[in-house]
Structures are given as C-alpha cells and as structure tokens.
Design a protein around this motif. Structure first.
Motif, PDB file in Angstrom:
ATOM      1  N   ARG A 141      -5.049  -0.018  -2.155  1.00 56.16           N
ATOM      2  CA  ARG A 141      -4.011   0.377  -1.100  1.00 56.16           C
ATOM      3  C   ARG A 141      -4.059   0.443   0.285  1.00 56.16           C
ATOM      4  O   ARG A 141      -5.156   0.800   0.687  1.00 56.16           O
ATOM      5  CB  ARG A 141      -3.443   1.708  -1.356  1.00 56.16           C
ATOM      6  N   VAL A 142      -3.896   0.253   1.135  1.00 51.37           N
ATOM      7  CA  VAL A 142      -4.362   0.821   3.046  1.00 51.37           C
ATOM      8  C   VAL A 142      -3.228   1.430   3.226  1.00 51.37           C
ATOM      9  O   VAL A 142      -2.506   1.204   2.797  1.00 51.37           O
ATOM     10  CB  VAL A 142      -3.173  -1.238   3.278  1.00 51.37           C
ATOM     11  N   VAL A 143      -3.762   2.506   3.550  1.00 49.40           N
ATOM     12  CA  VAL A 143      -3.133   3.728   4.198  1.00 49.40           C
ATOM     13  C   VAL A 143      -2.879   4.040   4.770  1.00 49.40           C
ATOM     14  O   VAL A 143      -2.862   5.457   5.624  1.00 49.40           O
ATOM     15  CB  VAL A 143      -3.781   4.438   3.149  1.00 49.40           C
ATOM     16  N   THR A 144      -3.124   3.592   5.786  1.00 49.03           N
ATOM     17  CA  THR A 144      -3.552   3.899   7.466  1.00 49.03           C
ATOM     18  C   THR A 144      -3.064   2.776   8.116  1.00 49.03           C
ATOM     19  O   THR A 144      -2.998   1.322   7.898  1.00 49.03           O
ATOM     20  CB  THR A 144      -5.067   4.072   8.185  1.00 49.03           C
ATOM     21  N   PRO A 145      -2.064   2.484   8.934  1.00 52.47           N
ATOM     22  CA  PRO A 145      -1.309   1.937   9.813  1.00 52.47           C
ATOM     23  C   PRO A 145      -2.448   1.189  11.083  1.00 52.47           C
ATOM     24  O   PRO A 145      -3.038   1.346  11.068  1.00 52.47           O
ATOM     25  CB  PRO A 145      -0.425   2.443  11.094  1.00 52.47           C
ATOM     26  N   PRO A 146      -2.071   0.011  11.115  1.00 52.43           N
ATOM     27  CA  PRO A 146      -2.693  -0.974  12.326  1.00 52.43           C
ATOM     28  C   PRO A 146      -3.747  -0.066  13.350  1.00 52.43           C
ATOM     29  O   PRO A 146      -3.875  -0.840  14.332  1.00 52.43           O
ATOM     30  CB  PRO A 146      -2.395  -2.375  12.358  1.00 52.43           C
ATOM     31  N   THR A 147      -2.158   0.454  14.418  1.00 55.70           N
ATOM     32  CA  THR A 147      -1.974   1.077  14.911  1.00 55.70           C
ATOM     33  C   THR A 147      -2.990   2.605  15.115  1.00 55.70           C
ATOM     34  O   THR A 147      -3.569   2.952  16.602  1.00 55.70           O
ATOM     35  CB  THR A 147      -0.804   1.541  15.136  1.00 55.70           C
TER      36      THR A 147
END
Length: 688
Positions: A338-344
């Motif tokens: 799971r990716v847990v941080t936004p791309p920003t």
C-alpha cells in the motif's frame, strides 16, 4: 570586544559545536543517549544520557578523561570523517546493544566500551587501530575493523579473533567503499544478526580502481599519498557479501548489480538493496543467511535514475515492508503493498520504525522538511510550524529536533507518550547576526528563493550590489526555513550586498521531475535558473538591487556553478568565486557523475557540454579559484587544469591554493580568513 563572525564561525565549526545530536532511545523509552560538546567552542564530543523520568542529564563519557590523542587518528578514520563531513573530535559516533545498556566507540584508534548506567569505560586490547566498532544486539560481543580485517571480541572473556582477513592490501572487510560512503550515504560495511551470532559483511577490493596521488607541494619532503579514485567511466571497487558466523562459518551472498546501496538485518529478514551501474534499476532482496540464496522482493526502474532513500528497507511488527519509491510524480512511502502518502508529499527519508509506527521526513513546501508518522491506519504530522525537523522514535518516546527562521540554532526536545516534553539544551554559540531573510518564489519557474538584505538597509533607500550564494546542484538545498542556512549569507549582506540564494532544477524537495531536469546536462538548467531567479528578485525589489554589479560565489557544485556563470553569462555576472569546483566531470566519481551524465565513453559530448575547459577563452570577468590541495573528493586537478586552460587562452584569473586543506576546510585560521579574503576580492572586482 566580542569575536568577529568569521572567527566565531570558524571556531564553532559553523556553529555546530554544542548542538545535541546522535540520539539513541532505549527500548523502554526510559533513557536517551546523545552526543554533545561541553560548549559551543569545545571541539571534543562527549556522550550524555537523559533520564526521561527525572529529566536529569548525566555525562557518561568525557574523552579528555581517557587521555586519547586526536592527532593520531588512523587514516581510515580520517577518511570516514571526511566522507561523513564530521567536523568535531572526541566521541563522534557510537553504537549500543539493543537494550542501550552498553556503548562502544573508537577514540584515536582505541576501542572503548562503556557500561552506561555506571559510566564505567574501559579500553579493550586490540591488535591495531580500530574503526567503526559495533556491539552485538545481545551485548556479548563487539565487532570492529582494523587493518582491513573484521574482528570480534568477546566482552566477557576478552577473546579476540578475526572473522575475515584481507587477501591483499587492496582488500578490506567490513568497511564501506569510497563510492558508498561519498555518494550513497552508506557509512558502514557490516551488519549484526538480531541473535548476535553472525554478521553480514562487505568485502571490497579496490584493485580495479585507478590510483591517483594527492601531493602536498608545501612539504616536498613528504611523498604523495596514493588514493584509489573511481572517476567517471572507470572501474569501481569490486564488492561482495558474506555471512560470517561466530562459529567460523562463511556463506557467500552473490548479487549481480554493480552497487550495494544498503542492507539491514532485523527479526523479519536479512535484506540487501542493489543498484545497476547505470542506476536505472534497483532491487530489494531477502537473503537466507544459511545458504546465501536471495529472493527478489521488488524491483524499481526509472528511465533517468532511481533515487536512493535512507532508512529503508524496514519492517513493522507484523512484518509489513516499509519502502520508499517514486510513484505518480512523487516520492512516496509504501507499507506492504500500500502506498500511504500522496504524490504531493515528497518523502525525504525514514528515521525510525517503532512497532507499527513509521517516523519519516517529508516536504509539501520544498523550503520545509516536516516530521510525519504512519501508525498503520493514518498519516499524521508530528511537526506543524514552518521549519526543518528531524527526530527519533522508540518505546513510544520521541526526540524532535527543530530549526526555523524564528529562532537561532537547533532545538532538541524529548516527547513522552503523555505529551510531556523535555528540552535537551544546546550549548552552541550565538552567531550574533540580525537576520533579514525573505523567503519566497521568483522567476518564471517559481523557484524557491531567499533574499538577504543588510540589517541596516532601508527598503528602497539604495540599490545594493548583488551576490548570488547558491549550491544549486543535486542532493542539496540552500533555501530552507532555517536560520542556520543563511548565517554566512547574512554576514556577506552586512558587508554591503543584497544576497540571493536560489534552488533551481536538480535540487530536492519539489519532486522527481524537478530533480531529473538535469539529466544529461548539469550546466544549462542550473545556470538558467540562477539567472531566472535573479531577474525575478530584481522585479520584486526594483529599488534595492543593482544589476550592474552582480557576483556569485559557491563551493563544490556551487563553485562549479559560480565559474560556469562568469564563463557563459558574463552579461549577467561580473565576478565569481569558485571554491573546490568540479571543472571536468570526467574527473569526478562514477556514481554521482554517471547518474546525471551517463557513461563518458558512450556520451562524450554530454561531458564536454557540462564541463568548463571549452569555455576558458570566454572569460572576461574576475574569477577567483580556491582549492584545498589535500582534497580527495574534488581533487585539486580540477582547479589546476582550468587555470592552465585559462592561461593558455590568455585570460587573467586568480588561484588561491590551500595547502593541507581537504574538501571541508576544517582548519580555523583557513576558514576564518577565507571569508575575509572573499569579501576583499568581491569589493575590488565590483569596484566597491
């Protein structure tokens, strides 16, 4: 009369002495170990302990009581400190057992172990000078490197034996090779197993690496020092891995890639991370320590390069993998699948994993580096005020360090699970400057920019000569919300300059695309962005900047950028100071240079375009070249060859060679006078 800023800046090692650092939190959160000198001008680092229940700190190790001689460091330790940019002396690094009841450190080549609770320190007998000692997790053994051998000593019996000895004088066991330490932020070459019964050990062989010679012309009676230096397009050191058991077993861990970027060994897995020579592929493996067989966990690829992020791999208590990779235009934290941080939110590094909580640093605004946690369910900011933060986390107890534009220096605070905070005092000297720093964005590319005015300047009262003070290259920022980033810039401003500091393309914090804009061209984007930022600032402060008198100064990549500026844009820049500049990228190391410019044999035109020799005949502005003759990172040949090219082209310039000085310029007298000489050169060159 108080000391001048240049002298105090030099004596305090750029105001780093007296700042608490190197924190270790005991697993139960009851104690915090840390390093700190006794004052802001004392270069001898001591080991301290803070009791989180009583809030009382205690001196654990004072090197002066051990009669150590800092002048006789082993060459390997001097090199390690140069790679890690360590400026102090004394106990500059230490390790503990898993309970943080014992601490081990090297001091002047000796091996010392301290019982923290008693403050009792003893020196252990070793067959040679010691570097990088590391305690086993159970506290029964200490491993260390001496003369290229990896040895282990039983703390109860004193039995000391070699687990691996070098087969030739080009081989070392247990040390990070030059490229790993200088360009990958990996300063270790071995890792204990959680049970303390084996170690993963790097074997490095520098035989393939070309030999260069670092001479000391001021002392002609001394022979030149040989150094293995892997310049771009030439062979690297050969690296191998072995699992060495305390029972004498030796298991090879083969891998295909050129680079070992990191390794870790926790209760869930023995992991290694490798990277291809072209740096477009990175692989994470788990390793069976009994057989050496590797299993691929994940592979990351990028058409430009894959970024090395420190602090990973790691695992939560449930075994979930913690990883950082570029995804959807951002540098993001992954937990499990799971990716847990936004791309920003651009993840900078992972600092700690405490059971099911990940502590990491990240930037939304590139001028800030904030602390965040992922607790298995939600993403939470730890720091909220503008600034630059770091920290540690263990046993539910955190240590938070903060730098900001609102206060001087670095503050360190212990945060207990109850929310109660305990400050750890900084003993650093105060710079005594009245900062006038204006952070903002400038230019057509909306670049992060700081404008620094003299404290006595009234806005609009007069136009000041301009000094650009950038680094401007990959992997480093100058424009951050921290007073410490602008102390020297403010001092230059007090001499009558408006100082402009800009982070252009290639610098971190704004995402992978911004960083990768320098692919195959380290010259054009970075120089264009300095010009763009300058023009943008001039529009914002039309009555405060005199664009007919613009100078630029820098060190290392910043020195390269300064020389580049007067050679290629004399219409904008009227004088330059280039300290320790790279002038020909073929003379810089493999990993850094090939990441951005590729193979010089395959792309010679790319190297030619980014190097300075072809521009020598264009010089028409004053240029001061400064270089330490003992620099083993950016060797003095860079400056000397550019000077020869300028002389051949009939272009006057000034060269200031620094005898016995490395890339860090740590000597007090040198550091102090360098600032004064630069101001004198700038004023004369600009007709002030």
């Amino acid at each position: 009369m108080s000391e001048s800023f240049p002298r105090l800046h030099a004596r305090t090692r750029r105001f780093t002495l007296g700042v608490p650092r190197g924190f270790t939190i005991s697993p139960d959160g009851a104690r915090v170990l840390f390093l700190r000198t006794r004052s802001g001008t004392d270069p001898v680092t001591c080991l301290w302990e803070l009791d989180t229940a009583t809030h009382v700190e205690r001196l654990v190790v004072d090197p002066r009581a051990l009669d150590a001689d800092e002048e006789n460091l082993p060459p390997e330790e001097r090199a390690r400190r140069e790679r890690s940019r360590e400026q102090a002396g004394g106990v500059v690094a230490y390790t503990t057992d898993s309970a943080a009841t014992l601490a081990a450190f090297a001091l002047s080549g000796g091996l010392y172990v301290t019982e923290v609770a008693k403050g009792a320190t003893r020196r252990l007998e070793t067959p040679g000078a010691v570097i990088d000692p590391r305690l086993s997790p159970d506290g029964r053994h200490v491993a260390y490197v001496t003369s290229g051998s990896l040895r282990v000593q039983d703390l109860a019996t004193g039995d000391d034996r070699a687990l691996a000895t070098p087969e030739s004088d080009t081989v070392t066991y247990g040390l990070a090779e030059f490229i790993a330490a200088e360009e990958m932020d990996r300063h270790r070459g071995y890792w204990w197993s959680p049970a303390g019964d084996a170690l993963l050990v790097e074997r490095a062989d520098e035989a393939p690496v070309q030999t260069w010679y670092i001479a000391d012309p001021a002392n002609p009676d001394r022979p030149a020092a040989p150094q293995r230096y892997p310049a771009a397009g030439t062979p690297n050191a050969g690296t191998e891995l072995f699992v060495l058991g305390l029972d004498g077993s030796r298991v090879a861990v083969p891998f295909e890639h050129e680079y070992l970027t990191t390794a870790s060994w926790d209760s869930h897995a023995l992991s290694i991370v490798t990277m291809s020579r072209d740096q477009r592929t990175r692989r994470l493996f788990t390793v069976d320590p009994a057989t050496g067989r590797s299993t691929l966990v994940r592979e990351d690829t990028d058409e430009a390069w894959v970024e090395i992020v420190t602090g990973v791999p790691g695992h939560l208590d449930d075994g979930s993998l913690v990883w950082v990779a570029d995804d959807e235009g951002g540098r993001r934290l992954f937990v499990g699948d799971r990716v847990v941080t936004p791309p920003t939110l651009q993840v900078r590094d992972v600092l700690d994993i405490d059971r099911d909580t990940v502590l990491f640093r990240a930037s939304g605004d590139p001028t800030e580096i904030q602390l965040w946690t992922w607790d298995g369910h939600s993403l939470m900011p730890v720091s909220t005020a503008s600034g630059v933060y770091s920290g540690r986390l263990a046993g539910g107890v955190g240590v938070l360090t903060e730098q900001s534009l609102e206060r001087e220096g670095v503050s360190a605070t212990v945060v207990l699970p109850s929310g109660m905070t305990i400050p750890i005092p900084s003993l650093a000297e105060r710079p005594g400057l009245d900062l006038r720093v204006h952070l903002g964005r400038s230019g057509t590319r909306d670049l992060s920019t700081a404008v620094v005015f003299p404290s006595w300047h009234e806005p609009g009262s007069r136009r000041l000569p301009v000094l650009l003070d950038p680094y401007g290259g990959p992997h480093a920022q100058r424009v951050l919300a921290s007073q410490g980033m602008y102390l020297t810039s403010q001092w230059f401003a007090e001499q009558g300059f408006a100082v402009v500091v800009a982070d252009g393309r290639g610098t971190p914090g704004r995402g992978p695309a911004f960083e990768r804009a320098v692919l195959n061209d380290l010259a054009t984007p970075v120089l264009d962005d300095q010009v763009d930022a300058l023009q943008g600032v001039a529009q914002q402060y039309p009555d405060d900047l005199d664009l007919s008198k613009v100078a630029i100064r820098g060190w290392s990549f910043g020195g390269y950028l300064a020389a580049l500026a007067v050679l290629r844009r004399p219409d904008v820049f009227h004088a330059a100071i280039a300290g320790a500049p790279v002038t020909d990228w073929r003379l810089y190391d493999t990993c850094y240079t090939e990441r951005y410019l590729g193979d010089p044999h395959a792309q010679p035109e790319v190297y030619d375009q980014s190097s300075l020799f072809a521009d020598a005949a264009k010089l028409e502005r004053p240029l001061l070249l400064i270089h330490g003759l003992a620099d083993d990172n950016v060797v003095a040949a860079h400056t000397l060859r550019l000077s020869s090219a300028l002389l051949s082209a009939g272009r006057p310039h000034t060269v200031l060679p620094l005898s016995g000085v490395t890339h860090m310029t740590p000597q007090e007298v040198v550091a102090e006078n360098l600032l004064l000489l630069q101001v004198d050169f700038l004023k004369k060159s600009l007709g002030l």
